[in-house]
Design a protein around this motif. Structure first.
Motif, PDB file in Angstrom:
ATOM      1  N   ILE A  31      -6.373  -8.823   2.242  1.00 31.32           N
ATOM      2  CA  ILE A  31      -5.903  -7.553   1.694  1.00 31.32           C
ATOM      3  C   ILE A  31      -4.392  -7.560   1.542  1.00 31.32           C
ATOM      4  O   ILE A  31      -3.839  -6.904   0.656  1.00 31.32           O
ATOM      5  CB  ILE A  31      -6.360  -6.340   2.533  1.00 31.32           C
ATOM      6  CG1 ILE A  31      -5.854  -6.424   3.968  1.00 31.32           C
ATOM      7  CG2 ILE A  31      -7.862  -6.182   2.474  1.00 31.32           C
ATOM      8  CD1 ILE A  31      -6.211  -5.197   4.813  1.00 31.32           C
ATOM      9  N   GLY A  32      -3.698  -8.326   2.416  1.00 30.96           N
ATOM     10  CA  GLY A  32      -2.250  -8.441   2.273  1.00 30.96           C
ATOM     11  C   GLY A  32      -1.874  -9.197   1.017  1.00 30.96           C
ATOM     12  O   GLY A  32      -1.051  -8.741   0.218  1.00 30.96           O
ATOM     13  N   ALA A  33      -2.484 -10.359   0.826  1.00 30.46           N
ATOM     14  CA  ALA A  33      -2.129 -11.199  -0.315  1.00 30.46           C
ATOM     15  C   ALA A  33      -2.570 -10.598  -1.644  1.00 30.46           C
ATOM     16  O   ALA A  33      -1.851 -10.693  -2.643  1.00 30.46           O
ATOM     17  CB  ALA A  33      -2.755 -12.581  -0.142  1.00 30.46           C
ATOM     18  N   LEU A  34      -3.730  -9.967  -1.658  1.00 35.00           N
ATOM     19  CA  LEU A  34      -4.323  -9.538  -2.921  1.00 35.00           C
ATOM     20  C   LEU A  34      -4.082  -8.073  -3.233  1.00 35.00           C
ATOM     21  O   LEU A  34      -4.538  -7.580  -4.273  1.00 35.00           O
ATOM     22  CB  LEU A  34      -5.829  -9.828  -2.907  1.00 35.00           C
ATOM     23  CG  LEU A  34      -6.183 -11.314  -2.664  1.00 35.00           C
ATOM     24  CD1 LEU A  34      -7.692 -11.492  -2.558  1.00 35.00           C
ATOM     25  CD2 LEU A  34      -5.606 -12.197  -3.760  1.00 35.00           C
ATOM     26  N   ARG A  35      -3.356  -7.377  -2.360  1.00 29.75           N
ATOM     27  CA  ARG A  35      -3.058  -5.961  -2.624  1.00 29.75           C
ATOM     28  C   ARG A  35      -2.290  -5.831  -3.929  1.00 29.75           C
ATOM     29  O   ARG A  35      -2.536  -4.926  -4.729  1.00 29.75           O
ATOM     30  CB  ARG A  35      -2.245  -5.383  -1.461  1.00 29.75           C
ATOM     31  CG  ARG A  35      -2.123  -3.861  -1.462  1.00 29.75           C
ATOM     32  CD  ARG A  35      -3.492  -3.197  -1.401  1.00 29.75           C
ATOM     33  NE  ARG A  35      -3.411  -1.795  -1.104  1.00 29.75           N
ATOM     34  CZ  ARG A  35      -3.553  -1.287   0.112  1.00 29.75           C
ATOM     35  NH1 ARG A  35      -3.767  -2.071   1.150  1.00 29.75           N
ATOM     36  NH2 ARG A  35      -3.493   0.016   0.310  1.00 29.75           N
ATOM     37  N   ASP A  36      -1.332  -6.730  -4.153  1.00 27.86           N
ATOM     38  CA  ASP A  36      -0.644  -6.809  -5.443  1.00 27.86           C
ATOM     39  C   ASP A  36      -1.223  -8.033  -6.159  1.00 27.86           C
ATOM     40  O   ASP A  36      -0.860  -9.159  -5.846  1.00 27.86           O
ATOM     41  CB  ASP A  36       0.865  -6.978  -5.248  1.00 27.86           C
ATOM     42  CG  ASP A  36       1.468  -5.779  -4.525  1.00 27.86           C
ATOM     43  OD1 ASP A  36       1.350  -4.663  -5.033  1.00 27.86           O
ATOM     44  OD2 ASP A  36       2.043  -5.991  -3.440  1.00 27.86           O
ATOM     45  N   PHE A 145       2.578  -6.475  11.638  1.00 20.97           N
ATOM     46  CA  PHE A 145       3.101  -5.118  11.784  1.00 20.97           C
ATOM     47  C   PHE A 145       4.510  -4.979  11.205  1.00 20.97           C
ATOM     48  O   PHE A 145       4.985  -3.869  10.996  1.00 20.97           O
ATOM     49  CB  PHE A 145       3.149  -4.721  13.268  1.00 20.97           C
ATOM     50  CG  PHE A 145       1.813  -4.697  13.937  1.00 20.97           C
ATOM     51  CD1 PHE A 145       1.000  -3.574  13.870  1.00 20.97           C
ATOM     52  CD2 PHE A 145       1.356  -5.797  14.643  1.00 20.97           C
ATOM     53  CE1 PHE A 145      -0.240  -3.542  14.500  1.00 20.97           C
ATOM     54  CE2 PHE A 145       0.124  -5.784  15.271  1.00 20.97           C
ATOM     55  CZ  PHE A 145      -0.686  -4.662  15.199  1.00 20.97           C
ATOM     56  N   SER A 146       5.176  -6.094  10.962  1.00 18.65           N
ATOM     57  CA  SER A 146       6.600  -6.042  10.636  1.00 18.65           C
ATOM     58  C   SER A 146       6.889  -5.553   9.227  1.00 18.65           C
ATOM     59  O   SER A 146       8.038  -5.336   8.876  1.00 18.65           O
ATOM     60  CB  SER A 146       7.238  -7.427  10.839  1.00 18.65           C
ATOM     61  OG  SER A 146       6.735  -8.375   9.914  1.00 18.65           O
ATOM     62  N   GLY A 147       5.837  -5.353   8.407  1.00 18.87           N
ATOM     63  CA  GLY A 147       6.044  -4.806   7.081  1.00 18.87           C
ATOM     64  C   GLY A 147       6.059  -3.292   7.032  1.00 18.87           C
ATOM     65  O   GLY A 147       6.213  -2.712   5.954  1.00 18.87           O
ATOM     66  N   ASN A 148       5.901  -2.642   8.193  1.00 17.63           N
ATOM     67  CA  ASN A 148       6.007  -1.181   8.215  1.00 17.63           C
ATOM     68  C   ASN A 148       7.434  -0.781   7.846  1.00 17.63           C
ATOM     69  O   ASN A 148       8.399  -1.203   8.474  1.00 17.63           O
ATOM     70  CB  ASN A 148       5.651  -0.647   9.604  1.00 17.63           C
ATOM     71  CG  ASN A 148       4.160  -0.562   9.840  1.00 17.63           C
ATOM     72  OD1 ASN A 148       3.486   0.306   9.282  1.00 17.63           O
ATOM     73  ND2 ASN A 148       3.633  -1.461  10.655  1.00 17.63           N
ATOM     74  N   GLN A 149       7.547   0.077   6.836  1.00 18.86           N
ATOM     75  CA  GLN A 149       8.855   0.359   6.240  1.00 18.86           C
ATOM     76  C   GLN A 149       9.855   0.989   7.201  1.00 18.86           C
ATOM     77  O   GLN A 149      11.056   0.724   7.134  1.00 18.86           O
ATOM     78  CB  GLN A 149       8.673   1.309   5.051  1.00 18.86           C
ATOM     79  CG  GLN A 149       7.808   0.773   3.954  1.00 18.86           C
ATOM     80  CD  GLN A 149       7.053   1.879   3.267  1.00 18.86           C
ATOM     81  OE1 GLN A 149       7.607   2.938   3.009  1.00 18.86           O
ATOM     82  NE2 GLN A 149       5.792   1.639   2.968  1.00 18.86           N
ATOM     83  N   LEU A 150       9.376   1.834   8.100  1.00 17.41           N
ATOM     84  CA  LEU A 150      10.302   2.561   8.954  1.00 17.41           C
ATOM     85  C   LEU A 150      11.017   1.656   9.941  1.00 17.41           C
ATOM     86  O   LEU A 150      12.031   2.050  10.520  1.00 17.41           O
ATOM     87  CB  LEU A 150       9.584   3.703   9.668  1.00 17.41           C
ATOM     88  CG  LEU A 150       9.206   4.873   8.744  1.00 17.41           C
ATOM     89  CD1 LEU A 150       8.369   5.891   9.475  1.00 17.41           C
ATOM     90  CD2 LEU A 150      10.453   5.531   8.156  1.00 17.41           C
ATOM     91  N   TRP A 335       0.829  -5.499   5.885  1.00 24.94           N
ATOM     92  CA  TRP A 335       0.477  -6.870   5.535  1.00 24.94           C
ATOM     93  C   TRP A 335       0.816  -7.164   4.072  1.00 24.94           C
ATOM     94  O   TRP A 335       1.314  -8.250   3.749  1.00 24.94           O
ATOM     95  CB  TRP A 335      -1.014  -7.108   5.778  1.00 24.94           C
ATOM     96  CG  TRP A 335      -1.354  -7.463   7.180  1.00 24.94           C
ATOM     97  CD1 TRP A 335      -1.475  -6.615   8.242  1.00 24.94           C
ATOM     98  CD2 TRP A 335      -1.611  -8.774   7.691  1.00 24.94           C
ATOM     99  NE1 TRP A 335      -1.796  -7.317   9.381  1.00 24.94           N
ATOM    100  CE2 TRP A 335      -1.902  -8.644   9.075  1.00 24.94           C
ATOM    101  CE3 TRP A 335      -1.642 -10.040   7.121  1.00 24.94           C
ATOM    102  CZ2 TRP A 335      -2.200  -9.728   9.884  1.00 24.94           C
ATOM    103  CZ3 TRP A 335      -1.951 -11.128   7.932  1.00 24.94           C
ATOM    104  CH2 TRP A 335      -2.225 -10.972   9.289  1.00 24.94           C
ATOM    105  N   ALA A 336       0.541  -6.211   3.193  1.00 29.70           N
ATOM    106  CA  ALA A 336       0.847  -6.414   1.773  1.00 29.70           C
ATOM    107  C   ALA A 336       2.346  -6.619   1.567  1.00 29.70           C
ATOM    108  O   ALA A 336       2.762  -7.445   0.747  1.00 29.70           O
ATOM    109  CB  ALA A 336       0.354  -5.224   0.956  1.00 29.70           C
ATOM    110  N   ASN A 337       3.155  -5.874   2.304  1.00 32.46           N
ATOM    111  CA  ASN A 337       4.603  -6.004   2.163  1.00 32.46           C
ATOM    112  C   ASN A 337       5.096  -7.387   2.576  1.00 32.46           C
ATOM    113  O   ASN A 337       5.926  -7.992   1.894  1.00 32.46           O
ATOM    114  CB  ASN A 337       5.314  -4.929   2.991  1.00 32.46           C
ATOM    115  CG  ASN A 337       5.162  -3.543   2.399  1.00 32.46           C
ATOM    116  OD1 ASN A 337       4.824  -3.399   1.225  1.00 32.46           O
ATOM    117  ND2 ASN A 337       5.387  -2.520   3.197  1.00 32.46           N
TER     118      ASN A 337
END
Length: 399
Positions: A31-36, A145-150, A335-337
């Protein structure tokens, strides 16, 4: 804001090793890789140690059955013969296999995205870093978890002096899903995690705390640990010498202090993942259970709750925003980020664009090596009687 438009010229031809039907993390990778769908295309895989089950699974994902391989060695050899062969591979296998597969992938001319902890020893990490540099390839680590924007908002506010000088770092990643030993025998994904031959020198320190430690590095890139003390326990005795609970105390070079609690036996806890940074003027606190909110507590003022995607946030934070402030984001978007940033890094590396690589914030090979260093120091401290150790030293230094 991210809306699915392509960030690289074309999708990367991508394969997975592991992450099959019985795995815990494979779907998170996909889902991370294929979200975009402009960043990756899943074209091949060695999804399972059981070749037939892996082929059946891959076909059900839409992968050509002729490109569902029995093992990674066969996949690398066959894909190298194709003009449209794979370019990047994700490694979602048990810890003890990461080093050999990563090395083989780099030698095959592939970029690598690998689960954490990256390897067992610093020597292995430095060897792979040198190999990746010679091959001109990227090694990314899935600190999911490190792709969480905040987290980037916290980083920006600290850099801007909003909380003053950092004094205290309080980290926690705990849950209760291993409070009994039942899963050690019945759950395939749990069995290897408590086997030192496969999991390495730690259980929760490697499986959980490396996430939180990297996130603290992301938030506070200029904060360096000077000394560390770790006390670890095996409350389920059959897991020894691997720990299911650990406490870590830290002293930073700037005089700040820190603590980290990591545990899989925090009975009843569904999500105890928290980061609090205390400064001389204010504090910041983020919980994984409320990933769209950041508490900003200024001494003597009302507590503020900053909300993801709002225009008052830093542009580095909002650059990764996807759904708008009215809609909740979480682990899938995180994960997508990071997967999108892996793709941008791979594309930049292929083009020789060192400027993009220098300014891109993502968990790279150096982050993976720091995770290894973290585990080695924690284990060294605990196994020598929970003594303070010099964080850069290979031997415990009593204080």
């Amino acid at each position: 804001m991210l809306n699915g438009e392509k960030k690289i010229a074309r999708p990367l031809r991508w394969a997975m090793i592991g992450g099959g039907r019985t795995g815990q993390v494979g779907y998170k990778h996909r889902i991370g890789a294929l979200r975009d769908n402009t960043a990756y295309q899943l074209v091949a895989g060695a999804f399972d140690i059981d070749a037939e089950r892996g082929k059946d699974f891959g076909v059900n994902l839409g992968v050509d059955e002729n490109r569902c391989y029995p093992d990674y060695k066969k996949m690398f050899a066959e894909e190298a013969k194709r003009e449209d062969g794979i370019e990047v591979v994700s490694i979602a296998t048990p810890n003890g296999t990461h080093y050999e597969i990563t090395k083989a992938a780099l030698e095959a001319g592939l970029h690598v995205i690998c689960e954490k902890p990256l390897f067992f020893t610093m020597a292995e990490g430095e060897e792979i870093k040198a190999l990746a540099e010679r091959q001109g390839k990227i090694v990314g680590v899935t600190y999911g978890f490190s792709g969480n924007q905040l987290l980037l908002q916290m980083r920006a506010m600290i850099e801007q002096g909003k909380i003053g000088e950092i004094r205290v770092v309080d980290l926690q990643y705990t849950h209760g899903f291993s409070a009994t030993e039942q899963g050690d025998k019945s759950n395939a994904a749990q069995k290897w995690r408590v086997d030192p031959k496969v999991a390495g020198p730690s259980f929760v320190l490697g499986d959980l705390s490396t996430h939180t430690y990297y996130m603290s590095e992301l938030i506070m890139p200029n904060m360096k640990i000077k000394k560390l003390l770790c006390d670890r326990q095996s409350f389920i005795g059959s897991r020894a010498p691997l720990e299911d609970n650990a406490f870590v105390l830290m002293q930073y070079e700037n005089g700040a202090v820190g603590r980290l609690w990591t545990s899989s036996i925090n009975a009843g806890c569904m999500d105890g993942h928290r980061i609090r940074i205390v400064g001389s003027k204010a504090s910041l606190e983020w919980w994984d259970s409320k990933p769209n909110e950041l508490r900003y507590e200024v001494q003597g003022e009302p507590i503020q709750t900053l909300i993801r995607a709002m225009p008052y946030l830093d542009e580095t934070c909002n650059a990764d925003e996807r759904l708008g402030a009215l809609h909740q984001e979480g682990l899938s978007e995180s994960w997508a980020n990071i997967y999108l940033k892996f793709a941008i890094a791979i594309d930049a590396k292929n083009r020789g664009d060192e400027e993009t690589l220098k300014n891109l914030v993502y968990p790279d090979i150096n982050a993976g090596i720091e995770g290894i260093r973290w585990i080695e120091n924690c284990v060294r401290s605990a196994d020598n009687g929970s003594v303070w150790v010099d964080y850069e030293s290979k031997k415990p230094q009593l204080v």
